[in-house]
Design a protein around this motif. Structure first.
Motif, short mmCIF file in Angstrom:
data_model
loop_
_atom_site.label_atom_id
_atom_site.label_comp_id
_atom_site.label_asym_id
_atom_site.label_seq_id
_atom_site.Cartn_x
_atom_site.Cartn_y
_atom_site.Cartn_z
N LEU A 11 0.83 -1.45 -0.16
CA LEU A 11 0.08 0.01 -0.04
C LEU A 11 0.84 1.23 0.12
O LEU A 11 0.66 2.22 -0.59
CB LEU A 11 -1.04 0.11 1.23
CG LEU A 11 -1.71 1.39 1.46
CD1 LEU A 11 -2.75 1.32 0.15
CD2 LEU A 11 -2.90 1.05 2.52
N ALA A 12 1.95 1.42 0.84
CA ALA A 12 2.96 2.61 0.74
C ALA A 12 3.43 2.67 -0.53
O ALA A 12 3.34 3.78 -1.07
CB ALA A 12 3.98 2.22 1.61
N VAL A 42 -4.54 -4.63 -2.84
CA VAL A 42 -4.23 -4.53 -1.25
C VAL A 42 -5.61 -3.72 -0.94
O VAL A 42 -6.63 -3.19 -1.48
CB VAL A 42 -3.22 -3.67 -1.08
CG1 VAL A 42 -1.88 -4.09 -1.43
CG2 VAL A 42 -3.62 -2.40 -1.84
N SER A 43 -5.87 -4.24 0.62
CA SER A 43 -7.21 -3.76 1.41
C SER A 43 -6.87 -2.06 1.66
O SER A 43 -5.59 -1.96 2.09
CB SER A 43 -7.00 -4.04 2.85
OG SER A 43 -8.03 -3.87 3.46
N LEU A 97 9.53 -7.21 -8.61
CA LEU A 97 9.44 -7.83 -9.71
C LEU A 97 10.10 -9.07 -10.28
O LEU A 97 9.46 -9.89 -10.94
CB LEU A 97 9.62 -6.72 -10.94
CG LEU A 97 8.92 -6.52 -12.06
CD1 LEU A 97 7.34 -6.49 -12.14
CD2 LEU A 97 9.38 -5.84 -13.04
N PRO A 98 11.31 -9.43 -9.97
CA PRO A 98 11.74 -10.84 -10.46
C PRO A 98 11.40 -11.56 -9.34
O PRO A 98 11.43 -12.81 -9.65
CB PRO A 98 13.45 -10.64 -10.45
CG PRO A 98 13.59 -9.26 -9.41
CD PRO A 98 12.37 -8.59 -9.37
N PRO A 103 3.19 -13.42 -4.47
CA PRO A 103 1.98 -13.17 -5.35
C PRO A 103 1.30 -11.65 -5.18
O PRO A 103 1.35 -10.82 -6.30
CB PRO A 103 0.99 -14.05 -5.55
CG PRO A 103 1.79 -15.24 -4.80
CD PRO A 103 2.73 -14.78 -3.84
N ASP A 104 1.25 -11.17 -3.96
CA ASP A 104 0.57 -9.95 -3.51
C ASP A 104 1.45 -8.94 -3.89
O ASP A 104 1.01 -7.93 -4.47
CB ASP A 104 0.08 -9.92 -2.31
CG ASP A 104 1.20 -10.35 -1.08
OD1 ASP A 104 2.17 -10.87 -1.63
OD2 ASP A 104 1.16 -9.68 0.17
#
Length: 202
Positions: A11-12, A42-43, A97-98, A103-104
């Motif tokens: 989220l940040a 994200v929540s 990214l790699p 997964p999130d």
């Protein structure tokens, strides 16, 4: 300036990436993120968003640039991205990214991958493709060994599902790498890119 790399939540990172587009107050951040359906990844609640912005301010990744009030509503503080905050987004995406283990985080890194240049994204996704290939080989070997030992299928359904997910992810990643290699596939921010590409500030 922060002396160490900040530890950021997904989220940040989304908040910092949003401030790359324009200065905003937290209420507007919530509105834009939800309108873009980023709450799929994200929540996002008012409480978590305000807490996140507060932490980013403490880490000197965002700075207050103004306070306004409309009618009887509470004051709203507008924030802007610092150079450290701009760099933090790029560093986080480069790190996540790699990866193929969270997964999130990968979903957010992928959503913000346009903040990196095309060549670097191709390199990072190629690393992820190789990791997925190795993971798939491990799953296939495990399933083969289990079959040789006569392990009943009922004990392998989760492993088999994961195999299918990895195969799908791998095929998708290969396809994206092919698209990125084509110069006709637009990438990154250019002079022709509108400041609000999704038209959500109109």
């Amino acid at each position: 300036m922060p002396t160490t790399s900040p530890r950021l939540t997904p989220l940040a990172v989304m908040v910092l990436a949003l401030l790359r587009e324009d200065d905003m107050h937290p209420y507007e951040m919530v509105r834009v993120l939800k309108r873009r359906r980023d709450d799929r990844m994200v929540s996002i609640t008012n409480g978590t968003l305000y807490h996140t912005v507060g932490r980013l301010h403490e880490q000197q990744l965002v700075v207050e640039v103004g306070v306004d009030r409309e009618g009887n509503r509470p004051e709203r503080t507008t924030y802007s991205l610092t150079e450290a905050g701009r760099g933090a987004v790029v560093d986080w995406v480069r790190t996540q990214l790699p990866q193929n283990t969270h997964p999130d985080r990968f979903r957010v890194a992928l959503a913000e991958a346009h903040n990196l240049d095309r060549t670097e994204v191709i390199s990072l996704l190629t690393q992820r493709r190789d990791a997925l290939t190795a993971d798939l080989d491990t799953h296939l070997a495990g399933l083969g060994s289990a079959a040789d030992r006569g392990v009943p299928d009922q004990f392998l359904v989760e492993v088999d599902r994961q195999r299918h997910l990895i195969q799908t992810d791998l095929a998708w990643t290969e396809n994206l790498l092919t698209r990125l290699a084509d110069p006709a596939f637009a990438w990154g921010v250019t002079e022709d890119t509108p400041p609000d590409p999704l038209g959500l500030h109109s």
